[in-house]
Structure formats: C-alpha cells, structure tokens
Scaffold this motif. Sequence first.
Motif, short mmCIF file in Angstrom:
data_model
loop_
_atom_site.label_atom_id
_atom_site.label_comp_id
_atom_site.label_asym_id
_atom_site.label_seq_id
_atom_site.Cartn_x
_atom_site.Cartn_y
_atom_site.Cartn_z
N PHE A 105 37.22 49.44 71.57
CA PHE A 105 37.27 50.11 70.68
C PHE A 105 38.35 50.27 69.61
CE2 PHE A 105 34.27 54.32 70.11
CZ PHE A 105 34.64 53.93 68.49
N PRO A 106 39.91 50.27 70.31
CA PRO A 106 40.91 50.92 69.21
C PRO A 106 40.82 49.36 68.53
CG PRO A 106 41.29 51.08 71.95
CD PRO A 106 39.79 50.91 71.72
N ALA A 107 40.73 48.26 68.71
CA ALA A 107 41.32 47.02 68.44
C ALA A 107 40.56 47.20 66.94
CB ALA A 107 41.24 46.12 68.70
N VAL A 108 39.13 47.56 67.32
CA VAL A 108 37.99 46.52 67.04
C VAL A 108 38.28 47.70 65.00
CG1 VAL A 108 35.27 47.23 65.79
CG2 VAL A 108 36.80 45.89 67.80
N LEU A 109 38.36 49.46 65.46
CA LEU A 109 38.83 50.45 64.82
C LEU A 109 40.39 49.90 63.78
CD1 LEU A 109 37.18 53.36 64.30
CD2 LEU A 109 38.81 54.30 65.70
N LYS A 110 41.15 49.27 64.60
CA LYS A 110 41.90 48.92 63.71
C LYS A 110 42.23 48.32 62.52
CE LYS A 110 45.35 47.01 65.78
NZ LYS A 110 46.10 46.86 66.59
N LEU A 126 35.77 59.53 66.30
CA LEU A 126 36.16 60.38 64.92
C LEU A 126 37.52 59.21 63.88
CD1 LEU A 126 36.00 63.91 66.73
CD2 LEU A 126 34.62 62.73 64.79
N LEU A 127 38.04 59.27 64.97
CA LEU A 127 39.75 58.44 64.06
C LEU A 127 39.09 57.53 62.38
CD1 LEU A 127 41.89 56.90 67.23
CD2 LEU A 127 41.40 59.25 65.70
N GLY A 128 37.83 57.37 62.84
CA GLY A 128 37.94 55.74 61.58
C GLY A 128 36.92 56.86 60.20
N ILE A 129 36.81 57.99 60.76
CA ILE A 129 35.58 59.20 59.56
C ILE A 129 36.37 58.97 58.45
CG2 ILE A 129 34.61 61.28 59.18
CD1 ILE A 129 33.34 59.80 61.17
N ASN A 130 38.12 59.03 58.27
CA ASN A 130 38.23 59.00 56.74
C ASN A 130 38.43 58.35 56.16
OD1 ASN A 130 39.68 61.65 57.69
ND2 ASN A 130 41.31 61.41 58.52
N THR A 131 38.08 57.26 57.05
CA THR A 131 38.20 55.91 56.45
C THR A 131 37.00 55.06 55.76
OG1 THR A 131 40.24 54.68 57.76
CG2 THR A 131 38.79 52.89 56.44
N ILE A 132 35.86 55.83 56.60
CA ILE A 132 34.57 55.70 55.97
C ILE A 132 34.42 56.09 54.63
CG2 ILE A 132 32.15 55.65 56.36
CD1 ILE A 132 32.88 54.92 59.67
N ALA A 186 29.27 52.55 53.66
CA ALA A 186 29.71 53.57 54.36
C ALA A 186 28.70 54.80 54.83
CB ALA A 186 30.22 54.14 53.87
N LEU A 187 27.39 54.86 54.17
CA LEU A 187 26.81 56.44 53.90
C LEU A 187 25.82 56.31 55.30
CD1 LEU A 187 25.75 59.04 52.84
CD2 LEU A 187 24.78 58.25 51.44
N LYS A 188 25.72 54.75 55.32
CA LYS A 188 24.45 54.57 56.21
C LYS A 188 25.37 54.89 57.57
CE LYS A 188 21.74 50.68 57.75
NZ LYS A 188 21.12 49.29 57.69
N THR A 189 26.52 54.15 57.88
CA THR A 189 27.59 54.39 58.95
C THR A 189 27.65 55.84 59.59
OG1 THR A 189 27.87 52.15 58.49
CG2 THR A 189 29.45 53.49 60.16
N MET A 190 28.34 56.36 57.90
CA MET A 190 28.21 57.36 59.08
C MET A 190 27.09 58.83 59.21
SD MET A 190 30.84 60.48 56.36
CE MET A 190 31.54 59.65 56.18
#
Length: 805
Positions: free
Chosen positions: A78-83, A112-118, A133-137
């Motif tokens: 998860f952390p590596a993919v999110l990065k 939640l760490l990836g919400i800002n990027t999305i 992005a909207l679909k993912t959120m």
Amino acid sequence: MESLSRISSLVETARDLTLEAASSANARGTRPSARPLPVQQIKKLLDSRNERDILAGLRQVIGMQYATSPPQPTLTFFPAVLKTLSTPYPSTRPLVYCYLVHHAEQDPDTALLGINTIQKSLSDSNPRVRAMALKTMAGIRVPVISQIVSLAIKKGVSDLSPLVRKVAALACVKCVRLDESTRPQVEEYLGTLLGDKQYYVAGAAVQAFMELCPENIELIHPNYKRLCRMVVDMDEWGQLATLRLMTTYARQCFPQQIKRVKRERQRSQEQKAKDFYEDLESEQQEEEIEDDYDDVELTDPDLALFLETIKSLLYCRSSAVIVSVARAYLFLSPTNYLHYAVGPLMALLRSPDDIREVALHNIVQVCLYDPSEFVNYWRHFLIKSTEAPSIWKLKLETLTLVFPYCGKDIQDLVLAELEHFSRGHDAELVRESVRAIGRCAQGSSAATSKRCLTLLLKQIHSPDPTLVGEAVEVVRHLIQRSPDDHRKTVIRLAKNLDSLTSSMARASIVWLVGEFAGIDPQNNIAADVLRILVRGYADESDEVRAQIVLLAAKVYLHHLNAKNEKRKALDALGNSSAEKEGDGNTTDEQRTTSGEDEGMSGTHPIEALYDYAMLLARYTPSYGLRDRARVYRALLAVPTSTELASLLLLAPKPVPQAPSPSEGRKGFLLGSASLVVGMETAGAAGLSGYETLPNWVVEGNEPDPKLRDEAETGKQEYVPEAKRTVNVSAGQRLDEALAADPGYKGTKLGKEKTLDDWLNDEGEDTEEESESEEEGSTEEETEEESEYESESESEEDEKATLVGR
C-alpha cells in the motif's frame, strides 16, 4: 566530464530502446510469463523512477490482487503503490486507482494520504483524468471523506465535459451509500443532472434517481418531455432505467381514461327503413345502449409522447430493452400499443437457449392478458425434439392459451401435434401433452371439447400406465363439466376396469361411478361395480381402496335415502286415510308393514355389501383409510337420519378448472426475475427487492399537466439523433442560424453570388465611394461658405450696433 555524461545518457537511451524492442518482440511472439516476482523485487520496481518499471510493478500487484489460487496478500504494497501517485506518468494512474479502491476499506488511514493528490486531479485539463479521479474518490469506502466526495460531485455537476458529469451522476449513489446524511445535497445534484442536455448524462442521472429517490417525482415533472425524447439515444442501461421510471411515473400521473363509443353495426336495408319510419321504444333503446357500446381506452397526450417515442426501441439489440418496452405497453396502453411489441418478442425466440427461455416466460405472461395477438405465430410454439423440458413446457402452455382463438384448421393441426407427443416415450412429455389436450378442451366450443374427449378416450387402451392415468384424470374433469351429457361415457369407462392397471385411472373411474350413483337409480351400475370391486379389494392399491370404500358409502346412502322417502310417502298416505276414514285399524296395519320392512332391511344386498366393505376397511393396513371408514360408519349409523351424511358425501362438486401453469405468476411484471423463477421459489410477493407497479391515479388527483411544460425558447431543446441532419456544412448551419436570427431577416441568403456579381459589387462599391467623396467635398465647401456668410453677417451686425450707439 561532459563526454562521460553524454556517453552515459547514450547508454541509458540504448538500454531503453533495447527493452522496448524486447517487449514489442515479446508482445508479437509468445505471451509474457505471469509468474509472480518476489516481494522485494516488486517493491524495487515500484520505487523506481522509470515509468516502465513502475508499470511492471503495478501490474504484478494487480495480478496478485485478483489471484484466486492461491490468494496472495497485497496490502503490504500500500505505501509503495500510494507513493507512485506523485509520479507524472498518466499510464500508472488507472492501476493505482484500482488498487486504492480495492484496499481503502482495509487500511483507511493510509488511503487518506492519497486524497489530496486525487483532489488535485479533479482540476486537471484532461476530462478523462478528472472523471477517473471523481470515480475513484467516490469508490473509496471511507465515511470520513463523505463531505469531500459531495463537494467533488458538486464540482463535477458543473463541469464542462459531459463525461465528468456522467461520472458525477453515478457517484451520487456511492456517496449516499457512504453517508446517508448527504442525501439532501445529492438529490439537488440529481435535479440538475436530470435536466442535462446530453443524453448519456441524463441516462446516468435516471439510473441514480431510481436507486436513490424513485418516489420523488417532482424532479421528473420539468424534465419529462426531454427524457422521453432522449431515451432513444441513451445506452441500454439508461434506457432500462428510463423505461422503468416512466412506467411508474405514468401510473402515478396519468389517470386511466375509458370512453364508451357506439359500435358500428351492419344493418340491412329493411332495418334502416324501419328505423327511419318508426320510433324505437324506450326499452329497445336501453338494450341497444347496453349492447352497442364498447369501452375505448383514451391516452393522455403526454403519455402518448412516451409511448410513441419508445416504439423505435423495439428494434434494439438488447433483449432486456425489448421486454421493458413490452412491459410499458402492456401495463400502460394494451389495447392501443401492445400489438407493436408482439413481433419483436417473437424474434427473441431465435436467441440462445437462456434468452429464449426468459422470452417464453414473458410471452406466456402477455398471452395471459391477450392471447389473440399470438395467433399468427402459432407455428413458433411447436415442439422440437432437441429442446430442453423448460422450453417445451412453456411452448405447450402458449399453444393451449392461443388454441381457443385459432381457426378450425389450426386447431386440428395443434390437436394432431399433441396427440403425437402424447404417444411418446418421455413420461413427462406424455403427461404434459395430455394435460394440454384437457386445457384445449376446457376453453373451446362444444364440438372441439367432444373431439378432445374422444381423443383422450382412445388413450385408455394404451400399455403406458402414465398415459392412461393422465388421460382418465383429464376425462374425469371434462365429464364433471357437463355430467348429464356423459352418462354413457361413465358406463364405457366402467367396462374398462377389468383391463386397466393404472391406480390413478382406476381410482378416477370408481370416483366417477360414485358421483353418478344417484342419477337414474333404476338404470344405475354403481351397485354392480361395487360388487365386482369388493372381490378384488385385497389386490388393489390404497388409492383405489379409498375410492371403493367411498363408493360403498355413497351407494348405501342413496339406498337409505330412497328407503326413507318411501317410508315418508307411506306415512303420509296412512295419515291422510286415517283422517278421512277415522279407522285406527288401518294405521296399525301400515305400521306393522313398515315395521316388517325395517326388520327385513338387514337382508338387502346393498346393506350387505356396505357392511362387507366396512369390514374390509377395518383391517386395512393404512390407518388413514381405517379412520375414513370409521367416519363413514358414524355418519350412517342411524338409517333414518341421513341429512348430515348427504350434506357431506352427496354435495354438488364445483366444476373443475385446469388453470394454466403460469396463472399464479400473472401478477408479476414482465422482465422481472420473480416471473422467471415462479411462485414456488419467489413466493406470492416475489423475490427480495421486487416492486410492483402502483395503481392508476384517481382522476382528479393527478399532478397539474402544466408542470411538464417546457420553457418557451423558440426552438426544441433536444432533437433525437435519428432526426438530426447528417453531413451539413458549416456554411449551411451558419445560413440557418442567420435565417433564424430576427436581426438578419432582411438579408438575402437564398441565391449564391457568381464572380461577375462579386466584381459588379466591387465596382458599385468604388463608384459609391467616389460619389461619397464628391458629396463630402461639396458638403465641406457649403459648410465653409455658410461659416463665411455667418461670420460676415455677424460683423455687419456688430457695425450696426456700433453705429447705433
């Protein structure tokens, strides 16, 4: 140093080119190996700065994520993919979003760490990136971000791209499922999206509306006509949702209107002259009012708009859309529009077996309402040897429903077909064919019913016990419908008891003999049949034994009733003679004779047969039969009191009806799963989630039709794609726009100018310019002269004033 860096860059470029060539060659040749890499190597690929390595690592993770044998944990990545969200490579975004949606619920804090990027991607210049992005959120199932998702949907609703607006419509459902408190906001967004001018946005909005608030029809009123015109251009999912919505909406907003119209009758010339010269009486006029008027269904203009628009959907590739249109026609306007859907429904029988079975279920449902529409397609319901039982059962049922509306030639062919299959080797097909013949006889004329009965009586001598049992059972039902016409038929059946081996057939015949025991007692065979059957009582099955005991009770009861009537008649004669003659000796003699009759009653053969049958039933192994015989013995214990026994044993039986097997499914809607699985599985209320159509709104309680009026803009807001002009040049569109603009009505746009016209126009322009210049110079001269004259006049005035002073 510069040379070394240049060499290293060239080597890196060569390496990239080599890898690309190898990957392309591998793609052209054999498929790359799907063997998973070690965890450390995958993490190394994800931490790389090369787009190809990151993409390869993400593919490995996604492959492990959906692996079934054996399942492999991927949450550690998860952390590596999110990065990788911070990388500028667009090819990796879909895989990262897929991983994030799949694992966000398991580790919400990291997600939640990836919400800002999305959120930043929601402002991207590419509409596909914004939509993704909207679909993912909306797909991240973390309740904390529900308000953020609501704001993202609000931003997507006002987006310029229709793709983003469509995703926003579908995201409304996910937002409400995530947090119920966002429903009021989401309903406002849906109200805006339902009025969108793009058909694929409106279709998605209708889907979301049917999921969230189908009862809030106030949102549909101002968009009703636009949605009716858009439905032909929507995708099949939007069409299904819109058809379901409009069918419910029509029931709630359009009252059912029926008008009585006088039927046109063909009258002879004499009748016309009689009606002209003579006045009809009032009673005759009332009879004509009752007989000469039909109920005609009226359709509201707004409802007619919807029904006319969806007519073209009957030629859709999707079978679900065709069934949905047929459902709308069946439950909204069957007399005016249902015949349009019959041909497309029959075309579905050329589909694969799974679709064909569902189509047959829906065809049978329509036949239950109006079988006459399928008379011309009766050949399509003939059985084939290669069909599954579930299909040929539905075909047989449809044939029996259509049979009464066919002509005599078609009925002869159908009966010949059923007779052929009733002699087959498949026991289930034989049973259903015989039952189908009985249903054909039930709803037909007397001549056809007689023919069906003759056809079934021929099957009694068949060596197949299943066929004989089903045939006798159906014959019994037919005889019960008109017992006075089938006395000889019962005698014919009773003669076959010696040769019949089917327990069902023997039990049915014995029951029929017992029912006819009270008709024409002087020429009745019930007692003789009982005498013969009692001999072989021990060799009969329990089903036949029960009918023999019942027959003995009925024969004995008829004997007691006749004996009691005779005694009552003698008592009446004795009382009347005693009153007239006043002699008591005569009454004593009659009483002694009646007493002698009572004493000799035990020696009657019928009573002996009854006692013997009850004795046999007493020692029968079946406890149910023993209990039944005990009840009969208690009812007939007092020979002079048989009212209760007559009420129970000789009560008139209702006329048996053999309903269609799908009669219990008549309340289910077309296209529903409850219709296919049936009441045995779904129950009377249908499967979980099944919704019935609302009742028609009462006239006077419907919403105001003005709510459905569109704003008068001078042009139609939406034109279906089929009616749009194709290959229209920009010049023609500009001319049309100028012609429609009231500011350019004075311009001439009808005739094109040639080159000479353009040159003449230029010459005229130059002449006009020279004339204007000359006119300008003369005007300037005249202005100068006028100024000089005014100056001279003013000087003379000043001199005059000086002189005067």
